[in-house]
Motif scaffolding. Structure first.
Motif, PDB file in Angstrom:
ATOM      1  N   GLN A  62       0.795  -1.300  -0.077  1.00 18.14           N
ATOM      2  CA  GLN A  62      -0.081  -0.113   0.005  1.00 18.14           C
ATOM      3  C   GLN A  62       1.037   1.272  -0.039  1.00 18.14           C
ATOM      4  N   LYS A  88       1.080   4.123  -2.938  1.00 19.32           N
ATOM      5  CA  LYS A  88       0.830   5.347  -2.521  1.00 19.32           C
ATOM      6  C   LYS A  88       1.999   6.445  -2.962  1.00 19.32           C
ATOM      7  N   LEU A 111      -2.457   4.207  -5.776  1.00 18.03           N
ATOM      8  CA  LEU A 111      -3.166   3.747  -4.547  1.00 18.03           C
ATOM      9  C   LEU A 111      -4.654   3.884  -5.057  1.00 18.03           C
TER      10      LEU A 111
END
Length: 499
Positions: A466, A470, A475
């Motif tokens: 994640q 990002k 994301l």
């Protein structure tokens, strides 16, 4: 009473839909050739049609002789003209939409969706639900709330052509009878910050009677984790009437264990295969693997054996020529003006009556730094088999070659984010290596010949993937992290998340 009538109507309509679908299942080969000729006839006066002599195409062979297989780069000069508002370039009019996707070599891609092509995007998803209702004899979910985890529905205009992410475009075509049951709110769907958006979706849905949830597996997991962290309960405790999850975009199997743990109870899963270029297939038999290929949805399919893909004389096979359990690069010709277009997906046929496929990888996502050409299907099956012998929970993984290790022979390096590690990590690693050797003879030969050493596993911190997504602005939405690569671009960025 109204709810009962709604359920009854959905069931009756679904059973009729499935009966009608038998015709295309039984006539796929004939329909495909007829479709190609109707597409070339419709587009014979377009710029592309005139340049490629569509006027004289009378067979699949004629088409293959005149139109070479190409990717977005090949069609880009034509699409640039369409983007300026010019009509009759690739198709008979300007597109109704551009589906904007992230490209690696071409920057943003603008995939045309014609007024003829758009209905099939919606019909594909509807057909998946109708088959589920009819075959499970269950329409209960139609009276509950439904959530679609998707990109923003906000559209910009490119010379009058509405442009946005496919999931955002489709949001404008949700049937009216589903609109009042649909979540999240329009305002929340418009949010671009994915983490803030998921938090808001949790807030809007946590007290609702959720019965259907749709999205790609990594982002479903993120949503479910936020719910469980907030409430300290499994999803089926939070949403006791949740009956159905519709998913697509990536192979579901590597996420199955994690999803089942989060759900904490039985929920039916329907897998689909949509893309900006079309809606290709969905699961219509819940007792076996495989997705039903939609052969009457405005798309003519060709298949290039994966070992020949990229060669100038590569065979282009039609449905009647494919073999079971072989990997093929998927080539599309569509009623939105894509001609012999290589979408980049690799499929494997597991049935011909009707035609059923597995999505086995991407033409650009493979590991072959040493000539082994390992594909996604092989690594996903290998890790699944290893987990059966040495139980663990894996959030996500990425495989990359290590060509110049600090010591020892070159090797494959697996970056794995474990939710729960195997009891014996060394035995798990050995099993994973053995399972990949069983599935790829070239890799096996490299290990046996001491050209490569056995694989290495790099354990990553929680939420590593994640955080990586990002950092790359990827994301959420329909963004997916490649499971394997032929270089270390992603691997080098994952290094900082190692434990």
């Amino acid at each position: 009473m109204l709810n009962f009538l709604k359920k009854k109507a959905a069931l009756l309509w679904s059973k009729k839909h499935v009966r009608d679908a038998e015709e295309f299942k039984n006539n796929a080969e004939r329909d495909q050739e007829d479709l190609l000729l109707s597409l070339t006839d419709a587009a014979k006066k377009t710029l592309f049609g005139r340049e490629h002599d569509f006027e004289n195409i009378r067979s699949v062979k004629d088409f293959q002789e005149r139109v070479k297989v190409g990717d977005y780069e090949m069609l880009k000069p034509y699409i640039e003209r369409v983007k300026k508002g010019q009509a009759n370039i690739l198709w008979t009019d300007v597109p109704e939409y551009f589906a904007k996707t992230s490209g690696t070599t071409s920057g943003s891609k603008y995939i045309p969706i014609s007024k003829e092509g758009m209905p099939f995007q919606v019909k594909g998803a509807q057909s998946a639900l109708f088959h589920y209702i009819a075959k499970k004899n269950n329409s209960d979910f139609v009276n509950g709330k439904m959530i679609f985890l998707q990109g923003s529905p906000e559209l910009e205009e490119v010379f009058g052509i509405k442009t946005g992410r496919l999931s955002g475009i489709v949001a404008h075509h949700i049937p009216q009878y589903l609109q009042k049951n649909r979540l999240p709110s329009w305002e929340t769907n418009m949010m671009e910050d994915w983490e803030a958006k998921v938090d808001k979706i949790v807030e809007e849905t946590e007290k609702e009677n959720m019965t259907l949830i749709s999205g790609i597996p990594p982002w479903l997991i993120m949503y479910f984790e936020k719910l469980t962290e907030k409430h300290g309960k499994k999803i089926k405790q939070i949403f006791p009437n949740l009956q159905l999850i519709v998913t697509g975009g990536v192979n579901y199997e590597p996420y199955r264990d994690k999803m089942e743990e989060l759900l904490g109870g039985a929920v039916d899963i329907v897998q689909t295969f949509p893309a900006s270029e079309g809606f290709f297939a969905f699961q219509d038999d819940y007792t076996k693997d495989g997705l039903l290929l939609l052969t009457n949805h405005g798309i003519f399919y060709e298949f290039i054996p994966l070992e020949e893909y990229g060669k100038p004389d590569a065979k282009r096979l039609t449905l009647k020529e494919v073999e079971l359990n072989k990997d093929y690069a998927l080539i599309l010709t569509t009623n939105s003006g894509l001609w012999a277009y290589s979408i980049g997906d690799v499929v494997r046929f597991i049935g011909k009556n009707p035609y059923r496929i597995l999505v086995s990888g991407r033409t650009k996502h493979f590991t072959s730094a040493f000539g082994e050409h390992v594909i996604a299907f092989e690594v996903e099956e290998a890790i699944k088999a290893a987990l059966e012998k040495h139980p663990a929970q894996i959030t996500e993984f990425h495989l990359a070659p290590q060509v110049n290790p600090s010591e020892g022979l070159p090797h494959h390096e697996w970056f794995i984010e474990f939710e729960k590690e195997p009891e014996n990590p060394e035995l798990f690693k050995q099993e994973l290596d053995d399972q990949l050797r069983k599935r790829n003879t070239y890799y096996n030969d490299l290990i046996s010949g001491n050209i490569l050493q056995k694989l290495h596993i790099a354990k990553l911190q929680k939420n590593a993937f994640q955080e990586y997504a990002k950092s790359q602005g990827k994301l959420g939405g329909q963004n997916k992290i490649p499971r394997l690569a032929n270089d270390r671009k992603i691997a080098d960025l994952l290094e900082k998340y190692k434990l």
